[in-house]
Design a protein around this motif. Structure first.
Motif, PDB file in Angstrom:
ATOM      1  N   LYS A   1       0.828  -1.272  -0.200  1.00 47.83           N
ATOM      2  CA  LYS A   1      -0.061  -0.218   0.103  1.00 47.83           C
ATOM      3  C   LYS A   1       0.801   1.079  -0.001  1.00 47.83           C
ATOM      4  O   LYS A   1       0.643   2.151  -0.597  1.00 47.83           O
ATOM      5  N   THR A   2       1.920   1.183   0.683  1.00 52.66           N
ATOM      6  CA  THR A   2       3.107   2.302   0.690  1.00 52.66           C
ATOM      7  C   THR A   2       3.868   2.162  -0.016  1.00 52.66           C
ATOM      8  O   THR A   2       4.966   1.031   0.182  1.00 52.66           O
ATOM      9  N   PRO A   3       3.921   2.730  -1.344  1.00 57.28           N
ATOM     10  CA  PRO A   3       5.319   2.453  -2.141  1.00 57.28           C
ATOM     11  C   PRO A   3       6.545   3.062  -1.674  1.00 57.28           C
ATOM     12  O   PRO A   3       6.883   4.287  -1.744  1.00 57.28           O
ATOM     13  N   ILE A   4       7.502   2.240  -1.014  1.00 60.39           N
ATOM     14  CA  ILE A   4       8.595   2.736  -0.356  1.00 60.39           C
ATOM     15  C   ILE A   4       9.969   2.569  -1.593  1.00 60.39           C
ATOM     16  O   ILE A   4      10.203   1.822  -2.188  1.00 60.39           O
ATOM     17  N   VAL A   5      10.515   3.912  -1.508  1.00 66.05           N
ATOM     18  CA  VAL A   5      11.671   4.112  -2.423  1.00 66.05           C
ATOM     19  C   VAL A   5      12.922   4.490  -1.713  1.00 66.05           C
ATOM     20  O   VAL A   5      12.830   5.490  -0.718  1.00 66.05           O
ATOM     21  N   LEU A   6      13.953   3.884  -1.713  1.00 62.39           N
ATOM     22  CA  LEU A   6      15.263   4.257  -1.202  1.00 62.39           C
ATOM     23  C   LEU A   6      16.024   4.936  -2.139  1.00 62.39           C
ATOM     24  O   LEU A   6      16.377   4.595  -3.193  1.00 62.39           O
ATOM     25  N   THR A   7      16.518   6.163  -1.812  1.00 59.65           N
ATOM     26  CA  THR A   7      17.433   6.823  -2.433  1.00 59.65           C
ATOM     27  C   THR A   7      18.894   6.570  -1.646  1.00 59.65           C
ATOM     28  O   THR A   7      19.017   6.604  -0.496  1.00 59.65           O
TER      29      THR A   7
ATOM     30  N   GLY B   1       5.325   8.733  -3.807  1.00 54.51           N
ATOM     31  CA  GLY B   1       6.074   7.657  -2.990  1.00 54.51           C
ATOM     32  C   GLY B   1       6.410   7.913  -1.439  1.00 54.51           C
ATOM     33  O   GLY B   1       6.521   9.153  -1.259  1.00 54.51           O
ATOM     34  N   TYR B   2       6.956   7.082  -0.878  1.00 54.79           N
ATOM     35  CA  TYR B   2       7.318   7.167   0.589  1.00 54.79           C
ATOM     36  C   TYR B   2       9.052   7.106   0.294  1.00 54.79           C
ATOM     37  O   TYR B   2       9.558   6.142  -0.114  1.00 54.79           O
ATOM     38  N   ALA B   3       9.620   8.323   0.830  1.00 52.10           N
ATOM     39  CA  ALA B   3      11.188   8.164   0.626  1.00 52.10           C
ATOM     40  C   ALA B   3      11.938   7.989   1.766  1.00 52.10           C
ATOM     41  O   ALA B   3      11.712   8.253   2.875  1.00 52.10           O
ATOM     42  N   CYS B   4      12.755   7.066   1.683  1.00 52.40           N
ATOM     43  CA  CYS B   4      13.853   6.694   2.856  1.00 52.40           C
ATOM     44  C   CYS B   4      15.234   6.973   2.196  1.00 52.40           C
ATOM     45  O   CYS B   4      15.367   7.154   0.853  1.00 52.40           O
ATOM     46  N   SER B   5      16.321   7.074   3.017  1.00 46.31           N
ATOM     47  CA  SER B   5      17.454   7.418   2.593  1.00 46.31           C
ATOM     48  C   SER B   5      18.792   6.769   3.038  1.00 46.31           C
ATOM     49  O   SER B   5      18.957   6.384   4.333  1.00 46.31           O
TER      50      SER B   5
ATOM     51  N   ALA C   1      16.834  16.550  -3.107  1.00 51.84           N
ATOM     52  CA  ALA C   1      16.217  16.678  -4.293  1.00 51.84           C
ATOM     53  C   ALA C   1      15.362  15.220  -4.633  1.00 51.84           C
ATOM     54  O   ALA C   1      14.048  15.189  -4.919  1.00 51.84           O
ATOM     55  N   ASP C   2      15.972  14.150  -4.463  1.00 54.08           N
ATOM     56  CA  ASP C   2      15.358  12.596  -4.472  1.00 54.08           C
ATOM     57  C   ASP C   2      14.094  12.698  -3.513  1.00 54.08           C
ATOM     58  O   ASP C   2      13.056  12.236  -3.779  1.00 54.08           O
ATOM     59  N   ILE C   3      14.430  13.293  -2.312  1.00 57.36           N
ATOM     60  CA  ILE C   3      13.150  13.080  -1.248  1.00 57.36           C
ATOM     61  C   ILE C   3      11.853  13.826  -1.749  1.00 57.36           C
ATOM     62  O   ILE C   3      10.815  13.117  -1.748  1.00 57.36           O
TER      63      ILE C   3
END
Length: 278
Positions: A9-15, A39-43, A29-31
């Motif tokens: 349900k939560t599309p998590i994207v890692l940068t 999306g949901y950003a983590c880093s 910028a990525d976040i």
């Protein structure tokens, strides 16, 4: 440890990238781009740059063990569907990231081979390019080089026109990624800013009107992050790239609405509030 790859349900994207103290490129910028596109950003931060709209004055690589600890922390807890990789600074960090990608096997990997900033500053050590090519690029679903980066990766001259862009196709395929988005933004004399999506057997051209603005800081970071975000939301590769191109074109078109710095300002990530293109 391999985590499940199904869409959640939560599309998590890692940068995985460097920090830009000016806020226009890199992790910042990525976040923004991941958030703006739904999306949901983590880093994971690989380097800290002293940077503003006028250039990069210093780069401090994060110690390798701490890069690894960050990667273990997010992968062991979050269901990361897509990963975007940006600035990696040196060979050791590239190897560490590649090893963790192999260990955790995220569903999608987008690699923006960051080598040169908009200001012209070198962001990747030259001896790390071969490591990037051998260790990381073959793992990628898509890589997103601009023309100078495409030249650095292939050993060819920087293209001056679209025909010369096309001459890079064979060599870019040999890098081993599943697909390549070769960005034509550096052909500044052209009225359009056209990109080539190079797939295994076909090539798609993505056309967009060129926007006359100096405020393009973070364009490549934001585009690759948007593509990763759209992949995490269940779009196929060609649709994700199309949506990413549409998003960054709008962000550039609205860039002059911001007043940030005296040099190359950032694109306008939140040009329409929460911007989720369909």
């Amino acid at each position: 440890m391999t985590l499940p790859t199904q869409q959640t349900k939560t599309p998590i994207v890692l940068t995985i990238a460097g920090s830009d103290s000016g806020g226009g490129a890199g992790i910042q910028a990525d976040i923004k781009a991941i958030s703006a596109t739904g999306g949901y950003a983590c880093s994971v931060i690989t380097a800290i740059t002293a940077q503003n709209t006028q250039g990069v004055s210093a780069i401090f690589p994060i110690p390798i063990e701490h890069v690894a600890h960050q990667l273990d922390a997010v992968f062991s807890d979050l269901n990361i569907v897509a990963v975007k990789v940006g600035m990696l600074a040196d060979s050791n960090i590239i190897r560490t990231v590649a090893e963790k990608i192999k260990q955790y096997r995220p569903q999608f990997l987008v690699v923006d081979p960051v080598m040169v900033a908009t200001s012209g500053d070198l962001l990747l050590e030259t001896d790390a390019i071969s490591t990037l090519k051998s260790e990381l690029l073959p793992l990628a679903d898509i890589i997103t080089p601009n023309l100078p980066e495409g030249a650095a990766l292939t050993g060819l001259a920087i293209p001056n026109n679209e025909d010369e862009m096309s001459n890079m196709i064979v060599d870019l395929r040999l890098l081993g990624a599943k697909s390549v988005l070769l960005k034509g933004g550096h052909l500044e004399k052209d009225e359009s800013s056209n990109d080539l999506l190079i797939l295994k057997d076909t090539v798609d051209e993505l056309r967009a009107k060129r926007i006359k603005t100096k405020n393009t800081h973070g364009t490549g970071c934001s585009l690759s992050s948007a593509i990763a975000s759209y992949l995490a939301q269940g779009n196929d590769l060609q649709k994700a790239v199309q949506l990413g191109k549409q998003y960054i074109s709008e962000a550039i078109a609205h860039a002059d609405e911001l007043e940030v710095g005296e040099g190359h300002g950032p694109v306008n990530h939140f040009f329409n509030g929460h911007t989720q293109l369909r």
